[in-house]
Design a protein around this motif. Sequence first.
Motif, PDB file in Angstrom:
ATOM      1  N   GLN A  36      13.400   3.183  -1.364  1.00 10.66           N
ATOM      2  CA  GLN A  36      13.256   3.021  -2.811  1.00 10.66           C
ATOM      3  C   GLN A  36      14.107   4.076  -3.511  1.00 10.66           C
ATOM      4  OE1 GLN A  36       9.595   4.041  -5.286  1.00 10.66           O
ATOM      5  NE2 GLN A  36       9.451   1.800  -5.224  1.00 10.66           N
ATOM      6  N   ASP A  56      13.948  -1.508  -4.625  1.00 16.91           N
ATOM      7  CA  ASP A  56      13.316  -1.527  -3.304  1.00 16.91           C
ATOM      8  C   ASP A  56      14.205  -2.306  -2.354  1.00 16.91           C
ATOM      9  OD1 ASP A  56      10.779  -0.121  -3.511  1.00 16.91           O
ATOM     10  OD2 ASP A  56      10.198  -1.683  -4.924  1.00 16.91           O
ATOM     11  N   SER A  83       4.852  -1.128  -1.278  1.00 14.36           N
ATOM     12  CA  SER A  83       4.828  -2.322  -2.123  1.00 14.36           C
ATOM     13  C   SER A  83       3.622  -3.207  -1.827  1.00 14.36           C
ATOM     14  CB  SER A  83       6.122  -3.123  -1.938  1.00 14.36           C
ATOM     15  OG  SER A  83       6.200  -3.625  -0.622  1.00 14.36           O
ATOM     16  N   ARG A 143      11.038   0.123   3.909  1.00 16.60           N
ATOM     17  CA  ARG A 143      11.783   0.051   2.660  1.00 16.60           C
ATOM     18  C   ARG A 143      12.348   1.404   2.267  1.00 16.60           C
ATOM     19  NH1 ARG A 143       9.828  -4.682  -0.373  1.00 16.60           N
ATOM     20  NH2 ARG A 143       8.244  -5.683   0.908  1.00 16.60           N
TER      21      ARG A 143
END
Length: 367
Positions: free
Chosen positions: A58, A301, A346, A56
Amino acid sequence: MSRRRGASTVVAVAVAAPLAAGVAYAAHSGPNAPDTPAAAVAIGTAKVTQGTLSERVQVGGVLGYAGSYTIDHHGAPGILTAGPDSGDTIGRGGVLYRVADTPVRLLLGSVPAYRDFRYGMSDGPDVRQLERNLVALGFDPYHRITVDRHFSAATATAIRRWEASWGRPAYQRTGRLTQGQVLFLPTPLRVTQLQIRVGGTVGPGTTVLSGTSTDRAVTAQLDTAQRSSVHTGDQVEVGLPDADPIPGRVTAVGEVATAPSADGGNGPQQPANPDTATVPLTIAVRLPRGSGLDQAPVTVDIVTGTRRNVLLVPIAALLARPGGGYQVRLAGGVAVQVEPGNFDESTGQVEIVRGLTAGQTVEVPAS
């Protein structure tokens, strides 16, 4: 020192707190721990599993509205006699403002209104755009208009029906629209500011008001090192203040990078640092009913990739290893050196590249 960019920024945040906890419980459980009383750290366990880890990016952003528009007057000069309030929404066929009590109405389309609309005019894309609006507004109930580039008798009849809806008597219905009587925008307008006070004088080219679309959107600045991993259409998760996260979709990734200039103090301005360059990112969102958030800070995200069939443990299982690197403590107290791979903040999981096998049990701070 050049800064580390990309997903590593998220990794640092994800690991800091778990490692601190891990160091604390490791110190209390070590073989050379002093006999002095210390606060007990509860220990739990977790299985080493095999599964999928998402990679991911962010970024921080601001929740607002997509697009920005300025509305210029193109009709006859005069006094502004009415205008909208900030926050008003004006849709297809609605009145934007009035000059000498003559309304200027909004139609939807990408081609600006640049001439009068009347029977006998030359063909053009603006005619097709007008006809599409007349049909959408319901002024062609018998389906006589062929939506094309040609202004036909059916087009003029539809305009007369529109004029009737304004309250014009039959003898004043012309079947024509003069330049400045209508204005095209790609979207309904949400007014942000009336630029001329009611009672002020406006003329051709005067900016009367400004606004945005009515579509909610998040704008963010994406590190240029991450640009190749984010694409239009990517699904994202947007974290809102004091509310559950909502889904979003990337609608635009900028191509022009900018970087803030270094602060030179009282001296000459320093060149911009290329390591701080970013591109704009736009994300479409749909807020829950009743949400009035505007200009609110949010987090975004973006899943940029997945790694399947990898070994996973909780990030909290990682301990700082003397001399550098990481280790975990197996159930029973044996410390094992490990090599972590990618992190997913996450879910609180980390990929283990080397040092463990699926099914082993590792210690973690008890929640």
